[in-house]
Design an enzyme around this catalytic site. Structure first.
Site, PDB file in Angstrom:
ATOM      1  N   HIS B 217     -22.483  27.380 -54.797  1.00  0.00           N
ATOM      2  CA  HIS B 217     -22.111  27.644 -53.415  1.00  0.00           C
ATOM      3  C   HIS B 217     -22.866  28.812 -52.786  1.00  0.00           C
ATOM      4  CE1 HIS B 217     -20.437  26.771 -49.717  1.00  0.00           C
ATOM      5  NE2 HIS B 217     -20.093  28.026 -49.561  1.00  0.00           N
ATOM      6  N   TYR B 221     -25.760  30.151 -49.025  1.00  0.00           N
ATOM      7  CA  TYR B 221     -25.732  31.310 -48.125  1.00  0.00           C
ATOM      8  C   TYR B 221     -27.008  32.132 -48.264  1.00  0.00           C
ATOM      9  CZ  TYR B 221     -21.160  30.064 -46.619  1.00  0.00           C
ATOM     10  OH  TYR B 221     -20.139  29.376 -46.060  1.00  0.00           O
ATOM     11  N   HIS B 368     -23.989  15.743 -45.069  1.00  0.00           N
ATOM     12  CA  HIS B 368     -23.522  17.078 -44.673  1.00  0.00           C
ATOM     13  C   HIS B 368     -24.562  18.152 -44.969  1.00  0.00           C
ATOM     14  CE1 HIS B 368     -21.158  20.737 -44.435  1.00  0.00           C
ATOM     15  NE2 HIS B 368     -21.513  21.010 -45.670  1.00  0.00           N
ATOM     16  N   PHE B 369     -25.081  18.152 -46.203  1.00  0.00           N
ATOM     17  CA  PHE B 369     -25.955  19.291 -46.495  1.00  0.00           C
ATOM     18  C   PHE B 369     -27.335  19.161 -45.864  1.00  0.00           C
ATOM     19  CE2 PHE B 369     -26.521  17.318 -50.893  1.00  0.00           C
ATOM     20  CZ  PHE B 369     -27.881  17.084 -50.814  1.00  0.00           C
ATOM     21  N   HIS B 370     -27.764  17.938 -45.534  1.00  0.00           N
ATOM     22  CA  HIS B 370     -29.005  17.849 -44.771  1.00  0.00           C
ATOM     23  C   HIS B 370     -28.791  18.408 -43.362  1.00  0.00           C
ATOM     24  CE1 HIS B 370     -30.678  15.479 -48.039  1.00  0.00           C
ATOM     25  NE2 HIS B 370     -31.844  15.634 -47.483  1.00  0.00           N
ATOM     26  N   ARG B 431     -23.517   8.666 -53.280  1.00  0.00           N
ATOM     27  CA  ARG B 431     -24.797   9.315 -53.105  1.00  0.00           C
ATOM     28  C   ARG B 431     -25.642   8.986 -54.341  1.00  0.00           C
ATOM     29  NH1 ARG B 431     -23.619  15.690 -54.504  1.00  0.00           N
ATOM     30  NH2 ARG B 431     -25.816  15.898 -54.089  1.00  0.00           N
ATOM     31  N   ARG B 432     -26.907   9.349 -54.326  1.00  0.00           N
ATOM     32  CA  ARG B 432     -27.757   9.258 -55.514  1.00  0.00           C
ATOM     33  C   ARG B 432     -27.865   7.858 -56.122  1.00  0.00           C
ATOM     34  NH1 ARG B 432     -26.215  14.952 -58.607  1.00  0.00           N
ATOM     35  NH2 ARG B 432     -27.633  16.166 -57.374  1.00  0.00           N
TER      36      ARG B 432
END
Lengths: 175, 541
Positions: B217, B221, B368-370, B431-432
């Site tokens: 996580h 950041y 989401h993370f893209h 995913r994947r």
């Protein structure tokens, strides 16, 4: 140190929003037992076939003397075993998943049956399926080049039409 | 100040970052094409998973780490107005990290490390891959050390004065990265490397996952903080405005750094090897870490509003129209914030302990993370590059209009790519996966969304090429014009008068982090020494 009154107000609103989310999550978890699979139960993934619980005969759906249903499943490259099972709708089910090899994950789309299957651990999850139907069971963690092919089937049938599978050797009533 | 070495350091790091980026963009578009199943000739899970592994490593580890190091060196030198401390060491870190990248790239491209960038054991890659990844991390520690030394030296030479905000945030990020990478470094040194070299036969999978979650996580950041540094310290001057609050910016960076660390278990919500109490504890922390982002949104929008009103904007929303939309920094911040709002909404779903079960490991997650990483974060990497390139090369930007087109197309491409990706997750697509071979009618509903993703990826690929073209032409075109500018940091709306020491110090926060990490990871890690765990042998893939 200077804090603008507008910033102070916004900070209070933000804290209230976050507190609201935390209260909802906590009350679901603590009072309604809405929890992720977290049983921290270890098992030797290399000798599952010799274990009492996950020997081949005991896999799949079993009903105990109290009428509680447990579904024992083994994940291995590249399928979930047994490859086709049938369970009743609107009934509490306890799934117990183990891996014989690498890391897997499993979910059944449109339901909240989802867990990681970590070698060395039993993943236990309680759920019930509201709608009858033919659902795929999908591996959702990369487990090797054949990962795409890792899936099986589950039939969710109307509660009153579902018949418990024949008791197996472990289930007990051999005459 | 003659800062030729600093500029070379910045340019070298950033070129490595952006070369990795453009290679990975081509792989990304190949992956959406392969995945759609439209082109039979492309179908190959071997190539696909080698590509996904390389794409992930290049984007998540190489682009980010090198960009952050390059930007950090230049920020330190310009905000403190001193040369980089120990330049030979800085170059040593650069070459070490680059050697790590090259070493990791060889097995990745040969298909000998198709273990994805999360390399979850007990699937095992060629040991050279792990060695390379470890060297990259060790190289980045050199940067962390230099940032911290420069911070402390400046404080010693300027007692009682506030450390410039840009440097304060950069040093907090260095501290964050040291703590963040410790998790994966422990996993690598004690579990993976001995096992990959064959010194141990088995590996403790539960412990490996727990240590990786430690890193997983806060690392995001680490990637995001440079974007926030641009929001707070570069945007206001570019927009013709002031930073709304210096003190709250520091507070935001501190809370981001301190609370992004002890919350990694939201990646393990669905894992059986950790108990629910720890997961709930980490979920509370996850909501706490959203507070500084909410505050950042407020401060940045306030800075923009001040700019809009100074430029004559009137009314509740009139100031938005009067912003300088033709400035690449202003435009990128607006687009970045838009993507942050939608991405943040998705993030709250992921963070929600129970709701997460609906989307865990589905296509929603990469969607989401893209959106948050390639959208919110990388668009700010672009605009920092557009801002710094003329300063670093003494040449004017090749074409401001092309740069604006590039930022817009990146945003549009990302919207077209990530929206269907989220929907696919809600429709149950894992995913994947490299192809859809589930014999089920439900999968028919996935098709149109996969086609949309190809289009979105194509727009983004074009945009990425345009970005490289603009910075390349800026640096290497023959031009008579000389650009003479330097980095201009934001002035604050309210001058900082009496800054409490805790907003100007990293040592106290280092101790707070140590305590929080012990509370949230101590027992969950120690349990593996007391539980009867069964380790796994190595598996190929």
């Amino acid at each position: 140190m200077h804090i603008d009154p507008l910033e102070k107000k916004w900070a209070q609103i933000v804290l209230a929003i976050c507190a609201f989310f935390v209260v909802v999550i906590m009350s679901d978890a603590l009072f309604h037992s809405v929890n992720a699979p977290s049983n921290v139960e270890t098992i030797n993934s290399a000798t599952l076939h010799l274990s009492k619980e996950f020997a081949e005969d005991n896999l799949g759906v079993q009903v105990d003397e109290n009428g509680d249903i447990t579904v024992r499943m083994v994940a291995g490259r590249y399928s979930f075993f047994p490859k086709r099972i049938s369970v009743p709708a609107e009934t509490k089910l306890t799934f117990r998943w183990v891996s014989i090899d690498v890391l897997h994950g499993v979910h059944i789309p449109m339901t909240n049956m989802s867990t990681m299957i970590v070698p060395g651990f039993v993943a236990e999850i309680e759920t019930s399926f509201p709608k009858p139907g033919d659902y795929p069971v999908l591996c959702n963690e990369y487990c090797g080049l054949g990962h795409d092919h890792m899936w099986s089937k589950i039939d969710v049938v109307e509660k009153d039409q579902w018949k418990a599978p024949q008791a197996t050797s472990m289930g007990g009533d051999e005459k | 100040m003659n800062d030729i070495t600093e500029r070379r350091l910045a340019l070298s790091h950033m070129w490595v970052a952006f070369i990795a980026f453009i290679l990975a963009c081509f792989m990304g578009e190949y992956q959406v094409l392969e995945r759609s199943g439209l082109f039979e000739a492309l179908d190959s899970s071997t190539v696909y998973f080698a590509s996904v592994s390389t794409h992930g490593v290049l984007m998540a580890y190489v682009l980010t780490t090198f960009f952050i190091m390059g930007f950090g060196y230049y920020t330190a030198s310009t905000s403190l107005n001193v040369p980089i401390w120990n330049k030979q060491l800085a170059w040593g870190g650069f070459w070490l990290a680059l050697l790590g990248v090259v070493l990791a790239a060889v097995p990745l491209l040969m298909g000998l490390a198709s273990v994805l960038y999360t390399f979850y054991p007990p699937i095992q890659a060629h040991y050279i891959f792990y060695v390379g990844a470890t060297l990259l991390i060790v190289g980045s520690w050199v940067w962390c050390g230099i940032m911290i030394v420069m911070f402390l030296q400046w404080k010693q030479a300027n007692p009682g004065k506030p450390v410039p905000l840009a440097m304060f945030a950069t040093t907090m990020n260095a501290l964050l990265w040291l703590w963040t990478s410790a998790g994966v470094a422990l996993e690598s040194l004690f579990l993976i490397l001995p096992w990959a070299f064959g010194w141990t036969d088995t590996i403790d999978v539960g412990m490996a996952r727990t240590l990786f979650a430690w890193t997983l996580h806060p690392i995001v950041y680490f990637w995001l903080i440079p974007a926030y540094i641009a929001f707070y310290t570069l945007l206001p001057k570019q927009a013709g405005s002031y930073l709304f609050s210096d003190e709250l910016a520091r507070a935001a960076f501190i809370v981001l750094v301190v609370f992004s660390l002890p919350i990694g278990f939201h990646h393990l919500y669905m894992d059986p090897e950790q108990a629910k109490g720890w997961k709930l504890l980490h979920s509370v922390g996850t909501f706490i870490v959203s507070v500084p982002t909410f505050m950042t949104g407020f401060t940045v929008i306030a800075s923009l509003e001040v700019a809009g009103r100074l430029r004559g904007g009137k009314g509740l929303f009139g100031w938005i129209g009067s912003l300088q939309w033709t400035n690449t920094m202003v435009l990128s911040v607006i687009l970045s914030l838009l993507m942050l709002i939608f991405g943040g909404f998705g993030g709250i779903v992921n963070a929600s302990y129970a709701m997460n079960a609906m989307i865990h490991n589905t296509a929603w997650v990469p969607g989401h993370f893209h959106l948050i990483f390639a959208g919110t974060t990388v668009i700010m990497y672009f605009s920092v590059a557009y801002y710094l390139w003329p300063i670093l090369t003494n040449k004017p930007i090749f074409s401001n209009n092309l740069a604006l087109v590039q930022l817009w197309t990146w945003f549009i491409g990302m919207s077209i790519l990530s929206t269907p990706w989220h929907v696919l997750g809600l429709l149950g697509q894992p995913r994947r996966i490299s192809s859809v071979v589930y014999n089920n009618l439900m999968t028919l509903s996935w098709k149109p969304y996969e086609l949309m993703m190809i289009l979105g990826g194509l727009v983004m690929l074009g945009s990425a090429c345009l970005f490289i073209y603009v910075i390349f032409k800026t640096q290497f075109s023959a031009t008579e014009e000389v650009f003479e500018g330097e980095v201009e940091y934001a002035e604050t709306y309210h001058p900082v008068t009496d800054l409490p020491e805790y907003l100007n110090d990293i040592k106290i926060w280092n101790k707070v982090i140590a305590v929080l990490m012990f509370i949230s990871f101590g027992i969950p890690i120690l349990q593996f020494f007391f539980l009867d765990t069964y380790d796994s042998s190595a598996w190929g893939y």
